[in-house]
Motif scaffolding. Structure first.
Motif, short mmCIF file in Angstrom:
data_model
loop_
_atom_site.label_atom_id
_atom_site.label_comp_id
_atom_site.label_asym_id
_atom_site.label_seq_id
_atom_site.Cartn_x
_atom_site.Cartn_y
_atom_site.Cartn_z
N UNK A 7 13.15 16.00 36.55
CA UNK A 7 13.45 17.42 36.35
C UNK A 7 13.79 17.71 34.90
N UNK A 8 13.60 18.94 34.44
CA UNK A 8 13.95 19.30 33.07
C UNK A 8 15.45 19.10 32.80
N UNK A 9 15.78 18.79 31.57
CA UNK A 9 17.16 18.62 31.14
C UNK A 9 17.44 19.66 30.06
N UNK A 10 18.18 20.73 30.39
CA UNK A 10 18.38 21.82 29.41
C UNK A 10 19.07 21.37 28.14
N UNK A 11 20.04 20.46 28.24
CA UNK A 11 20.75 20.01 27.04
C UNK A 11 19.81 19.24 26.12
N UNK A 12 18.98 18.39 26.69
CA UNK A 12 18.01 17.67 25.88
C UNK A 12 16.98 18.62 25.28
N UNK A 13 16.54 19.58 26.05
CA UNK A 13 15.56 20.54 25.55
C UNK A 13 16.10 21.28 24.33
N UNK A 14 17.37 21.63 24.37
CA UNK A 14 17.98 22.30 23.22
C UNK A 14 18.05 21.36 22.02
N UNK A 15 18.39 20.09 22.27
CA UNK A 15 18.43 19.11 21.19
C UNK A 15 17.04 18.94 20.58
N UNK A 16 16.02 18.85 21.41
CA UNK A 16 14.66 18.73 20.90
C UNK A 16 14.31 19.94 20.03
N UNK A 17 14.63 21.12 20.51
CA UNK A 17 14.31 22.34 19.76
C UNK A 17 15.05 22.38 18.43
N UNK A 18 16.30 21.93 18.42
CA UNK A 18 17.09 21.92 17.17
C UNK A 18 16.47 20.97 16.15
N UNK A 19 16.11 19.78 16.58
CA UNK A 19 15.55 18.79 15.66
C UNK A 19 14.17 19.23 15.18
N UNK A 20 13.37 19.77 16.08
CA UNK A 20 12.05 20.27 15.69
C UNK A 20 12.17 21.36 14.64
N UNK A 21 13.12 22.29 14.82
CA UNK A 21 13.32 23.36 13.85
C UNK A 21 13.79 22.81 12.51
N UNK A 22 14.63 21.80 12.56
CA UNK A 22 15.13 21.19 11.32
C UNK A 22 13.97 20.54 10.55
N UNK A 23 13.09 19.85 11.26
CA UNK A 23 11.94 19.22 10.61
C UNK A 23 10.98 20.26 10.05
N UNK A 24 10.86 21.39 10.71
CA UNK A 24 9.91 22.42 10.29
C UNK A 24 10.25 22.94 8.89
N UNK A 25 11.48 22.82 8.51
CA UNK A 25 11.92 23.31 7.20
C UNK A 25 11.78 22.25 6.11
N UNK A 26 11.14 21.12 6.41
CA UNK A 26 10.99 20.01 5.46
C UNK A 26 9.53 19.80 5.10
N UNK A 27 9.29 18.79 4.27
CA UNK A 27 7.94 18.36 3.95
C UNK A 27 7.46 17.27 4.92
N UNK A 28 8.24 16.99 5.94
CA UNK A 28 7.89 15.92 6.87
C UNK A 28 6.79 16.32 7.84
N UNK A 29 6.58 17.63 8.00
CA UNK A 29 5.57 18.10 8.92
C UNK A 29 6.13 18.38 10.30
N UNK A 30 5.37 19.11 11.09
CA UNK A 30 5.88 19.53 12.40
C UNK A 30 5.41 18.63 13.53
#
Length: 241
Positions: A7-30
């Motif tokens: 089943x989906x895990x809302x807390x993990x989903x939020x963590x994933x979204x936070x880290x993805x957004x953080x990477x999007x602001x870098x030169x590391x790529x999405x």
């Protein structure tokens, strides 16, 4: 198999979204954030949470075809395979099997990346080239730490940097460090974390982007209630770069 296995895990989903957004602001790529996420999960106390990451990813528009999902799982599998030389084999097995349990049959990738691998001269050359990129002028002194324990030097060069870390079929240099550094740092290891923060900087990742990597690992450690009391900061390591 059924994609309803986990089943989906809302807390993990939020963590994933936070880290993805953080990477999007870098030169590391999405497309690299999930390599770090998977490595942190595999090292942590709940390696089967890799299934939550896979589910999160295949819901995205870019992973709506069989071909894209096969490429995704090749990259995830390679990250887990590389992690074996840092964290051992059991947790990566838990992670890959949790993904396998929810893969659709048509999305399975049956390729075999190490089928023809040998501990030969080509492997040794690849290993030394990658080792030198990470350690540069510290390479001789670092491998020299094992002068009285030569099996560790042999394993480091032929297996760790040969079989595992120098292979570039699925993950490139930066992505390889997005496996190694998280797996080390999540174990709260002081010396090796220093080496691989330094190594990440030496292969061209900026100080700011390396800080994003460090912060993202710390966020996963906090999620899993792992205390990182011994690891150096990016700022601590910078004079040694």
């Amino acid at each position: 198999m059924s994609t309803q296995a986990t089943p989906p895990n809302p807390e993990l989903s939020k963590l994933f979204a936070d880290v993805e957004a953080r990477f999007r602001a870098t030169q590391l790529g999405d497309e690299r954030w999930y390599i770090l996420a998977l490595s942190c999960i595999a090292t942590g106390p709940e390696p089967e949470f890799a299934a939550h990451l896979y589910r999160h990813l295949i819901a995205k528009p870019e992973f709506q075809t069989t071909e894209s999902r096969q490429r995704l799982v090749r990259r995830m599998r390679e990250a887990l395979f590389k992690s074996i030389c840092v964290i051992g084999v059991c947790k990566p097995i838990e992670s890959i099997l949790s993904i396998a349990a929810i893969e659709r049959p048509e999305d399975r990738d049956l390729s075999h990346s190490r089928e023809n691998w040998q501990a030969d001269a080509d492997n040794a050359q690849r290993a030394r080239e990658w080792f030198l990129k990470i350690y540069t002028h510290n390479a001789t002194d670092t491998i020299g730490l094992f002068d009285a324990h030569k099996d560790f030097a042999w394993t480091s060069l032929n297996i760790t940097y040969g079989l595992y870390l120098s292979d570039r079929q699925a993950l490139n240099d930066v992505e390889t460090q997005l496996v190694v550094l998280p797996c080390i740092m999540m174990q709260n290891l002081k010396l090796e974390t220093h080496w691989h923060i330094r190594g990440t900087r030496r292969i061209g990742v900026s100080k700011d982007d390396t800080q994003v990597i460090w912060d993202s690992i710390k966020q996963f450690a906090t999620f899993f209630e792992i205390k990182l009391t011994r690891v150096p900061t990016v700022e601590d390591v910078e004079p040694d770069v």
